[in-house]
Enzyme design. Sequence first.
Site, PDB file in Angstrom:
ATOM      1  N   THR A   1       1.427   0.045 -16.999  1.00 18.53           N
ATOM      2  CA  THR A   1       2.522   0.337 -16.067  1.00 18.53           C
ATOM      3  C   THR A   1       3.834  -0.167 -16.667  1.00 18.53           C
ATOM      4  O   THR A   1       3.834  -1.108 -17.442  1.00 18.53           O
ATOM      5  CB  THR A   1       2.207  -0.420 -14.759  1.00 18.53           C
ATOM      6  OG1 THR A   1       1.136   0.252 -14.130  1.00 18.53           O
ATOM      7  CG2 THR A   1       3.370  -0.500 -13.811  1.00 18.53           C
TER       8      THR A   1
ATOM      9  N   GLY B   1      -3.216  -3.575  -8.489  1.00 19.22           N
ATOM     10  CA  GLY B   1      -2.358  -3.295  -7.346  1.00 19.22           C
ATOM     11  C   GLY B   1      -2.866  -3.766  -6.000  1.00 19.22           C
ATOM     12  O   GLY B   1      -2.082  -4.224  -5.160  1.00 19.22           O
TER      13      GLY B   1
HETATM   14  N1  ASP Z   1      -0.061  -2.089 -10.543  1.00 17.62           N
HETATM   15  C1  ASP Z   1      -0.582  -0.816 -10.968  1.00 17.62           C
HETATM   16  C2  ASP Z   1      -1.463  -0.257  -9.892  1.00 17.62           C
HETATM   17  O1  ASP Z   1      -2.290  -0.967  -9.354  1.00 17.62           O
HETATM   18  C3  ASP Z   1      -1.366  -0.878 -12.230  1.00 17.62           C
HETATM   19  C4  ASP Z   1      -0.713  -1.581 -13.394  1.00 17.62           C
HETATM   20  O2  ASP Z   1       0.158  -2.424 -13.211  1.00 17.62           O
HETATM   21  O3  ASP Z   1      -1.080  -1.290 -14.533  1.00 17.62           O
HETATM   22  O4  ASP Z   1      -1.387   0.923  -9.630  1.00 17.62           O
END
Ligand code: ASP
Length: 309
Positions: free
Chosen positions: A176, A230
């Site tokens: 991300t 997340g």
């Molecule tokens: N926070 C993101 C999610 O759960 C994933 C990530 O940070 O890579 O969608």
Amino acid sequence: MFSIALHGGAGVIEPNMLTPEKETAYKNALNEALQIGKSILANGGDSLEAVTKTVMSLEDCPLFNAGKGAVFNSLGKHEMDASLMRGDNLEAGAVGAIKGVKNPILLCKNILEQSEHVYLSGSGALEFAKQVNAELKEDDYFFDQFRYDQFLQAQKAGTVQMDHAKNPLNEKKFGTVGAVALDAYGNLAAATSTGGMTNKKYGRVGDTPIIGSGTYANNNTCAISATGHGEYFIRAVVAHDISCLMEYKGLSLKEACDEVVKNKLVKLEGEGGVIAIDAQGNIELCFNSSGMYRASANSAGVELVAIYS
Ligand code: ASP
């Protein structure tokens, strides 16, 4: 005076997982995005513009799990989440489970500036994207063999997988993306964009587009962009919690980030991290995992591009 920080995801990222060539490719991509944001700020641009353009650069890079590099969901499709917030008036724009939009973060800016709403999702968000002439892309733009193999493996194992979980297939690509900035006018802004988690149920929305969890900005305190599992970041209300510890308890940026990322999240077993800037321009790059793709710069000439802890 200005400050900027960005991330390209946190997780199990260890020196033995990347070849020197891959490490260089990641560092170059992080630095390229950093220079885009930095030059906007150095030339008197505002923080909202800086974080948007920085995140767009990372969305266009297939190395990261956002935009072009977004992971596959359980239907073998790409549904992306993103959000953007400005610290001066607390205006925000967010999009959840959006398909086919090249730069979800730009769509967030359109929502922030042109819509009466904060958060649009699914087909309604796509309709809005068409109204504002957002650039759309066919499925093949988002296709990547490595990500597809990652998806098939997760499907076979019946798991939902963070892009940067410990996994032999994950040696190539992580993360991300997000950016936070303080501009010369004293305004903070934060932006975050993601493809979510590999093999996530279609319609699943993570912390990234949730204002207060994955993204938050408030000129009284700080700007935050998060990356990690997340579900835990939503439950811990990570970004707003850090701001509240500063606002209500008088903690410094570092103390607040440490409390939420290295104590509260660890107790919940929520892996990941945040990038943060406070109203004085202090920068924190805080994570409880073995690495986080990250970079930062400020008007005093400090510059950093790093991967491991
Ligand atoms: N926070 C993101 C999610 O759960 C994933 C990530 O940070 O890579 O969608």
